[in-house]
Structures are given as structure tokens and as C-alpha cells.
Design a protein around this motif. Sequence first.
Motif, short mmCIF file in Angstrom:
data_model
loop_
_atom_site.label_atom_id
_atom_site.label_comp_id
_atom_site.label_asym_id
_atom_site.label_seq_id
_atom_site.Cartn_x
_atom_site.Cartn_y
_atom_site.Cartn_z
N GLN A 65 21.78 -5.61 -13.42
CA GLN A 65 22.61 -4.44 -13.72
C GLN A 65 22.73 -4.20 -15.22
N VAL A 109 18.95 -2.88 -16.05
CA VAL A 109 18.43 -1.71 -15.34
C VAL A 109 19.56 -0.73 -15.05
N ASN A 110 19.40 0.49 -15.47
CA ASN A 110 20.39 1.53 -15.19
C ASN A 110 19.95 2.30 -13.95
N CYS A 111 20.12 1.65 -12.80
CA CYS A 111 19.63 2.25 -11.56
C CYS A 111 20.38 1.63 -10.38
N THR A 112 20.86 2.47 -9.46
CA THR A 112 21.46 1.99 -8.22
C THR A 112 20.55 2.39 -7.08
N PRO A 113 19.76 1.45 -6.56
CA PRO A 113 18.72 1.81 -5.58
C PRO A 113 19.30 2.17 -4.21
N GLU A 137 10.78 3.23 -13.67
CA GLU A 137 11.64 3.32 -14.85
C GLU A 137 11.83 1.95 -15.51
N TYR A 138 11.83 0.90 -14.69
CA TYR A 138 12.02 -0.46 -15.20
C TYR A 138 11.11 -1.42 -14.43
N PHE A 197 11.89 -0.78 -10.53
CA PHE A 197 12.98 0.14 -10.25
C PHE A 197 12.55 1.53 -10.66
N GLY A 198 12.77 2.49 -9.78
CA GLY A 198 12.36 3.85 -10.09
C GLY A 198 12.70 4.81 -8.98
N SER A 199 11.96 5.93 -8.92
CA SER A 199 12.28 7.00 -8.00
C SER A 199 11.08 7.40 -7.16
N LYS A 208 16.20 6.59 -5.05
CA LYS A 208 16.01 5.45 -5.95
C LYS A 208 15.55 4.24 -5.14
#
Length: 270
Positions: A13, A16-20, A40-41, A65-67, A72
Amino acid sequence: MWEKVAETVEFIQKTVNCTPDYGVILGSGLGGFVNDIEVEYKLAYKDIPNFPISTVEGHEGALLFGSIGNKKVMAMQGRFHYYEGYDMKQVTFPVRVMKQLGINKLVVSNASGGVNPSFKVGDVMLITDHVNMMPEHPLRGSNDVRFGPRFVNMSEPYSKSMNAKVRAIAKENKIDLKEGVYLALQGPTFETLAEYRMVKAVGADCVGMSTVPEVIVAKHMNMDCIGVSIITDMGDEENIEEVNHQEVLEAAKKAEPIVRKLIKEFILTY
């Protein structure tokens, strides 16, 4: 385990600025799915606290981590296997982390040996159920109720509604999607003639060395799962064909575009 998971989640957390929305575990030869993710990461397993390191060819060993569209995702490039020498708590550790990161939907993929005579090498099978014949259970030992209950209901290990969506996608795209039961053995040897006969006799359609521990732990934490298996060799119990890991990777590679299509469309539309 709770403290280790918390430490790993805190590291991710902060990095990585991402909530999958989805967790995806990519099996042998299926690493190309990363091309469908707007990454993204990327975190190498070796840099993540408490993470094991994948040792199998075809498993790169990184968290992505990405889209995919507006969804996500967190994808594992390479999983961990019991036959590598890890215990089941290490094998399933990333699934624990996924849940604590907020993921409630898990997509698993693998390569397997088919025993259903209607299958052929290169077929893609939707997993409808499984038989666990691993020598160690991932929930053996004391139970931490913060993760889940002592006794887990496994009447629906693979989500019926999620499977229905995958079937609809396959039909819409004219994909010949097989369905069946996956049986998990320890490995790392490929099965003998007698073992293929056993797999068939107990009602399974294919056999592999992964996936089941991950799904058990996911269900322990009330996650919904789907599983897709590429049939990379056929276990004709009367006349077995010699198979090696390289051939498995090559067969998985040929079927990979179909699996990528199914998983991508599922994540976009479910």
C-alpha cells in the motif's frame, strides 16, 4: 500469519497507489496476459516482504498492478507450488494478501493434463469443481478467525454466477469452451499410466499441480473464484505420450490467446 500478511500489505500500500478489484494468478505459459493490463506498478517477488520466490520456468515472479478498462487488477506473474519445497501457507500467502488489499474476486489459470477422452491438447476448460489430493492442506493447524472460519463450506468453490458469465463470453465469441473437474496432485512428476486411470476413475477431467490450495484459502476468506485450465497434454491411460515441461509451455502458449480473451472480457464485463 496475520502479522506477516499485515506487514506485506502495508509495504504494498505504501508502494502502490491502487485498490484492485480482481486478483489474477497466471499459470504456466500464460504470462502474456500482462499485455492486456495497463501496468502502473511492477513489484518483483524478491523485493516484497515475506513473499516466496517462484523457481519454475515460465513463471516470471512479479506482482503487477494496473487496469483493464475501468477495472483495477493485481496479477501474479508466476505462482508458488508445493513441489518447489514451500509449505501450503507459503503457497497460498499471496491470496491472503489479496484479500487484505480489498480483493474479493479471484481468477486462477493453469496448465493441466487431460483425461477426458473428448478433450484434446490445446483445449481450454472452465473449472466447475475440484478434487484435492495434495498431501498437505492449506488450512491445517490452528485457525485464525480473523481470516475465516475453522470449517469452510466448499459446496461452491468456483462461483456459479462467474462461470455463467464466462460461458456467455465463450458463446458470444464462438470459443469451444470445455468444462470439467480439476484434480490436484503434488508433482513435480507427470502422472503414470495408473495415476491417469485413478484421476479418471474418481471423476476428474484433468490433473495438475496447483490452483486447489489457492482456491481453498480464497474460500476461507469468502472470496469468489473462477478457474481456467489449458489442456497441455493428454493422459491416455492405455498409451501415454511422453511429455516434458517445455512441451507444456508450448501448448499453453498456443491456447493463451483464448484464455486471455476470456479473462479480459470477463473482468471488463462482470
